[in-house]
Design an enzyme around this catalytic site. Sequence first.
Site: not given
Ligand code: ARG
Ligand code: GLU
Length: 663
Positions: A85, A207, A599
């Site tokens: 991502h 991921d 991330s």
């Molecule tokens: N929750 C993760 C973050 O905050 C991954 C986001 C991307 N994935 C998704 N299914 N939208 O960035």
């Molecule tokens: N998916 C998050 C990022 O893009 C990390 C998730 C979080 O801990 O907020 O950094």
Amino acid sequence: MKLKRTLLLVLCTLSALAAVADEGMWLPSLIQPRIKEMRQRGFRLTAEDIYAVNKASMKDAVVSFGGFCTGELVSDRGLLFTNHHCGYGAIQALSSVEHDYLTYGYWARSEAEELPAEGLYVRILVRMEEVTDRIAAGETAGEIIAEAEAEGKGYRASVEQMYYGNQQFLFVYRQYDDVRLVGTPPSSIGRFGGDTDNWIWPRHTGDFSVFRVYAAPDNEPAAYSPENVPYRPRRHFTVSTRGVEEGDFALTYGFPGSTQQYVLSDAVDYVQHRSDPAKIAIRTARLALMAEAQAEDPALRIFYAARYANVANAWKKWQGEVLGLERLGTAERKRAYEEAFDLWAADRAGYRGTVGEMKREYARIIPHYFDLELLSETLRTLPMPYAAAELRDPLFEARRPTERALWRLAVGEYARRCEPGSMLPAVRAGIDAAGSADSYADRLFDLASDTTARADELAALKGELAGRIRALCDSLGLVRVRTLGSARLDSLYKIYMRGLQEWDRERAFFPDANSTLRVSYGIVSGYEYADGEYHLPLTTLDGIIAKDDPNVYDYDIPQRLRDLYAAKDYGRWAVDGPDGRPTVPVCFLATCQTTGGNSGSPVLNGRGELVGINFDRTWRSTMSDLEFDPSICRNIAVDIRYVLFVIDRVGGAGYLLDEMTLR
Ligand code: ARG
Ligand code: GLU
């Protein structure tokens, strides 16, 4: 009586804080005082292994990826891992209908096939140092930065505030602008579970994506050139293939974006009772409109996918945050804490009355800040007008009903929720003239989607909107508003923060995350998800197969993965599953404190070897941005063995492993 109750609460609060062992995002250059505790938990190395200036250390293998994520170097030829991502934008930009790397994945078979990702850069920290005294002596941040940037090619520097400006640090980076895509799994692995599983455990997302950093032949940073060669880092991570078990030490090293650990209860109340609930409700309705269109038309499913994912990500996070703050009673605990501080401050001239002043400033700014947030969640989501190309796209006809509904929703929610007396005059007049918010929204939508219309009315609204945002920022005294705050509040926090450190001597204060390099540590650990329901910290390929469903977009895995499973053809990546049969590890949980920006961060074992790549938290633990709870807060990593398995067995790119240092 009041005093007694306060003291009691403080004692409870303090003992709770003392139990918070894994809390913290520590500055790597100041990690020494944590090392003893880290070693008790299984860390085998020294502070100099984490951060050193005069010799290679772990920090040389951690990169800021594009300024919004983290990545790690895994070979002496600049090979880099980050999340799928995080690479998404670059992969998308390199994809076309004929070469759809997002859908099918991509593996460069040689360096010549690595694809330059335009505009993408990585930064590697050269050094960090405290400059509080230099600034106190009259040097400006600008002078300090200019001097540092003159030190070498590609040098970028910044001066960052820690503890609300009580300390200032200079960060000097080398920036590499030639970054190339080496490989990515298909979205059915890299985004497996999609938004359904986002922020959720048990998790099965692969991921990750793979890039390579290039440099000039002399290894110095350089703009893209075919003459460039793979960057030779001072240090790269050894990759551990031995895996992790519950209780193992874990260290996450990366660039967390922003936390608010020391804010008053007023800010927590605002987030929990006002801001999050309003934003969640508005987004719930927005998502429903997009989902409806997506369910009806496959072309619209694709069109709205990225937008949906964006809107849903924070929407889900905020819901977990509200639950977490409720469960912890964060506002109550903070209130008791600040009351006790205020009592202590009563006979200390420097701090007396500070808390009261902060509360008055919160009362002043909250309506302004809410206005700003409401505008971002409503009117600012609307294209004024739509781009001509978008209107010419044949798909726009199919989108019309959804787009119209989105305008009605945004205008309606804005009108209903905005502070009395603060409604934009254009909106007020428009609704009055049209008879209802819906009719006014229809009118605006027609103007925005008609290239022949004279859109004066739209332009006027747009002008008012921009003007209001400027005025709101001015009233907060801030050029860019990142979170609830103001210039005045910032200077009060500087005093409050200094006071807290004088008063609460037992507490190990760490500076709030601010996109600078940090170390978090903890252990691989499950948690009690609900009464009597313990979530184990490791998932396997068997869980992917259990979710696999060709009819559900988020769970439709590549046939290749099904075949490997059917044949149990895991090669060297096989481990014994919980049932004794061979399987492949996929994701794991740890207790490291992380946030957005982490991330792609390397997750390391006690020997500093790479065991995973961080990519998420569990949604119930996202209140850790305001208060960390070691019993429930967990970060989620993809197991490095799954990464290697996918590269090797699914991608057929096992040759990439040859340049890594595997142990
Ligand atoms: N929750 C993760 C973050 O905050 C991954 C986001 C991307 N994935 C998704 N299914 N939208 O960035
Ligand atoms: N998916 C998050 C990022 O893009 C990390 C998730 C979080 O801990 O907020 O950094």
